[in-house]
Write an enzyme that holds these catalytic residues in place. Structure first.
Site, PDB file in Angstrom:
ATOM      1  N   TYR A 176       0.830  -1.205   0.000  1.00 19.62           N
ATOM      2  CA  TYR A 176       0.000   0.000   0.000  1.00 19.62           C
ATOM      3  C   TYR A 176       0.868   1.260   0.000  1.00 19.62           C
ATOM      4  O   TYR A 176       0.671   2.152  -0.827  1.00 19.62           O
ATOM      5  CB  TYR A 176      -0.918  -0.019   1.218  1.00 19.62           C
ATOM      6  CG  TYR A 176      -1.905   1.122   1.272  1.00 19.62           C
ATOM      7  CD1 TYR A 176      -2.918   1.229   0.330  1.00 19.62           C
ATOM      8  CD2 TYR A 176      -1.835   2.086   2.269  1.00 19.62           C
ATOM      9  CE1 TYR A 176      -3.839   2.266   0.372  1.00 19.62           C
ATOM     10  CE2 TYR A 176      -2.752   3.121   2.327  1.00 19.62           C
ATOM     11  CZ  TYR A 176      -3.745   3.217   1.375  1.00 19.62           C
ATOM     12  OH  TYR A 176      -4.648   4.256   1.417  1.00 19.62           O
ATOM     13  N   ARG A 202      -9.532  -0.593  11.004  1.00 18.64           N
ATOM     14  CA  ARG A 202      -9.127   0.772  11.359  1.00 18.64           C
ATOM     15  C   ARG A 202      -9.453   1.024  12.822  1.00 18.64           C
ATOM     16  O   ARG A 202     -10.411   0.481  13.370  1.00 18.64           O
ATOM     17  CB  ARG A 202      -9.839   1.786  10.467  1.00 18.64           C
ATOM     18  CG  ARG A 202      -9.375   1.736   9.014  1.00 18.64           C
ATOM     19  CD  ARG A 202     -10.226   2.623   8.140  1.00 18.64           C
ATOM     20  NE  ARG A 202      -9.709   2.701   6.781  1.00 18.64           N
ATOM     21  CZ  ARG A 202     -10.382   3.185   5.757  1.00 18.64           C
ATOM     22  NH1 ARG A 202     -11.608   3.631   5.934  1.00 18.64           N
ATOM     23  NH2 ARG A 202      -9.856   3.222   4.558  1.00 18.64           N
ATOM     24  N   VAL A 211     -10.700   3.513  14.610  1.00 21.39           N
ATOM     25  CA  VAL A 211     -11.987   4.067  15.027  1.00 21.39           C
ATOM     26  C   VAL A 211     -13.069   2.994  14.975  1.00 21.39           C
ATOM     27  O   VAL A 211     -13.821   2.793  15.945  1.00 21.39           O
ATOM     28  CB  VAL A 211     -12.379   5.278  14.154  1.00 21.39           C
ATOM     29  CG1 VAL A 211     -13.803   5.729  14.469  1.00 21.39           C
ATOM     30  CG2 VAL A 211     -11.402   6.439  14.363  1.00 21.39           C
ATOM     31  N   PHE A 248     -12.578   0.178  17.714  1.00 25.65           N
ATOM     32  CA  PHE A 248     -12.991   0.545  19.072  1.00 25.65           C
ATOM     33  C   PHE A 248     -14.513   0.597  19.186  1.00 25.65           C
ATOM     34  O   PHE A 248     -15.090   0.118  20.168  1.00 25.65           O
ATOM     35  CB  PHE A 248     -12.391   1.889  19.471  1.00 25.65           C
ATOM     36  CG  PHE A 248     -10.909   1.841  19.752  1.00 25.65           C
ATOM     37  CD1 PHE A 248     -10.290   0.669  20.135  1.00 25.65           C
ATOM     38  CD2 PHE A 248     -10.135   2.994  19.666  1.00 25.65           C
ATOM     39  CE1 PHE A 248      -8.927   0.633  20.407  1.00 25.65           C
ATOM     40  CE2 PHE A 248      -8.786   2.967  19.938  1.00 25.65           C
ATOM     41  CZ  PHE A 248      -8.174   1.776  20.311  1.00 25.65           C
TER      42      PHE A 248
END
Length: 317
Positions: free
Chosen positions: A145, A186, A188, A191
Site C-alpha cells: 500500500y 481501522r 476508530v 474501538f
C-alpha cells in the site's frame, strides 16, 4: 454547466460520500467499483436516478468512458484489506492509476488521485509537511500500500509532465465517519465495534502512538476544492488535531460503555508511531480546514454503527 464525473471506488466509505455530494449538486456521476471493500448499500439510494450510473469493474482492467473529471479512489485502504492480497493491492495502485491516467489523457479529463499519509511511512519528521519524502520500508507487510501509493503519485506527475494531463494529488490522513466497514481493522471502527459488542478495547503497544482523525465530510469538501483549484499537489488533507490511540479509546469507551477494560497487544510491523498533517498548503491554496471536531464526529459515527449493528444483535436474541 453540468459535468460528468467518474468515481472509482465509488461504493466505498469515502467514495460514496463523494458521490452524494456530486449528485446533490446536480452533476452526472458514474460510480465504478468491484465491491472488494465497497458496498452497493452505500450508493443504493442513487440507483435509478437519471444522473447516476453504476458499473461493476476492476480498475486493473482498462475501460473506455467519456467523462470530465476522474476521482480515483479505488484501492483497499485499511491494513486488514490491503494485506489480504498484497500483490492485488500493488496492482490496483499501479495498473489502476495507469489505466485511469490513460483514460484522462484520451478524453482530456482532470484526475484527482486519493493518495495517503502512508507515503510518509513511519516518519522521522513530525508533523508531516508535503515536502517530507518519508521513511518507508519497501519490503515490509505494509509496502504493497505505502509503495503502491508512492508509485501512483509518480505516475500522476509523469503523465502531467509528459502528456499535460491535469492531475491533483491528495494525501489523505486518517478519515472516519458513517459507512465505515465494521471489519476494516481501522482504529476508530475497531474501538466502536468492540465497545458496542461489550468487548475489551484492544490497544497495540501502550496506545501512546498518535493519529489525527478527519471526519469524512471535511475530507470530501477538501477533495472538491482541490479538484477545482490550480494546485496539483501533493496536498495534505486531514485534521491536524493529534490524539494518542489511548485517548481515542477512552473517548469511544466513555460514550458507549465506561466499564470496558483495555487489552494490550504487541505493535504491528512498521506501524507508524506518529501521524499528524501540516495543512498550511490546503489552508492557503484552498481556504480549507476541518470544521468537525473529534467528539462531534465520533457521535455521528457511533450512531451509524448502532443502526447497523444493534438491530442484528436484537434479532439474534
Amino acid at each position: 454547466m453540468t459535468q460528468r464525473h467518474l468515481v472509482t471506488g465509488g461504493a466505498g466509505f469515502v467514495g460514496s460520500h463523494l458521490v452524494d455530494r456530486l449528485m446533490e449538486r446536480g452533476d452526472e456521476v458514474i460510480c465504478l467499483d468491484n465491491y472488494f471493500t465497497g458496498r452497493k448499500e452505500n450508493i443504493r439510494h442513487w440507483i435509478g436516478h437519471p444522473n447516476f450510473e453504476l458499473i461493476r469493474h476492476d480498475v486493473t482492467e482498462p475501460i473506455k468512458l467519456e467523462v470530465d473529471r476522474i476521482w480515483h479512489l479505488a484501492c483497499p485502504a485499511s491494513p486488514v484489506h490491503y494485506q489480504f492480497n498484497p500483490i492485488k493491492t500493488a496492482k490496483t495502485s499501479f495498473l489502476g492509476t495507469y489505466n485511469m491516467l490513460g483514460l484522462a489523457r484520451r478524453v482530456g479529463a482532470r484526475l484527482l488521485l486519493a493518495s495517503t499519509s502512508e507515503v510518509y511511512g513511519d516518519p522521522e519528521v513530525h508533523p508531516q509537511p508535503e515536502s517530507y519524502r518519508g521513511c518507508v520500508n519497501p519490503i515490509g507487510i505494509r509496502s504493497c500500500y505505502d509503495e503502491g501509493k508512492r508509485i501512483a503519485e509518480t505516475l500522476c506527475f509523469d503523465y502531467h509532465r509528459m502528456h499535460g494531463v491535469q492531475v491533483r494529488v491528495a494525501r489523505i490522513f486518517n478519515t472516519y465517519g458513517p459507512r465505515m466497514l465494521e471489519n476494516d481493522g481501522r482504529v476508530v471502527s475497531n474501538f466502536i465495534v468492540q465497545a458496542l459488542r461489550g468487548q475489551p478495547l484492544t490497544l497495540y503497544g501502550e496506545g501512546t502512538q498518535t493519529r489525527s482523525f478527519c471526519y469524512v465530510d471535511d475530507l470530501v469538501q477538501g477533495f472538491l476544492k482541490l479538484m477545482e483549484s490550480d494546485n496539483t499537489g501533493p496536498m495534505n488533507l486531514g485534521n491536524p488535531g493529534e490524539f494518542t490511540i489511548r485517548q481515542l479509546a477512552e473517548l469511544v469507551r466513555d460514550r458507549i460503555n465506561p466499564s470496558l477494560e483495555f487489552v494490550l497487544e504487541p505493535l504491528p510491523q512498521d506501524d507508524p508511531l506518529q501521524r499528524q498533517p501540516v495543512i498550511e498548503l490546503a489552508k492557503s491554496a484552498l481556504n480549507w480546514h476541518p470544521k468537525i471536531n473529534l467528539s462531534e464526529g465520533l457521535d455521528a459515527t457511533i450512531a451509524d454503527f448502532k443502526k447497523r449493528l444493534i438491530p442484528s444483535q436484537e434479532a439474534e436474541s
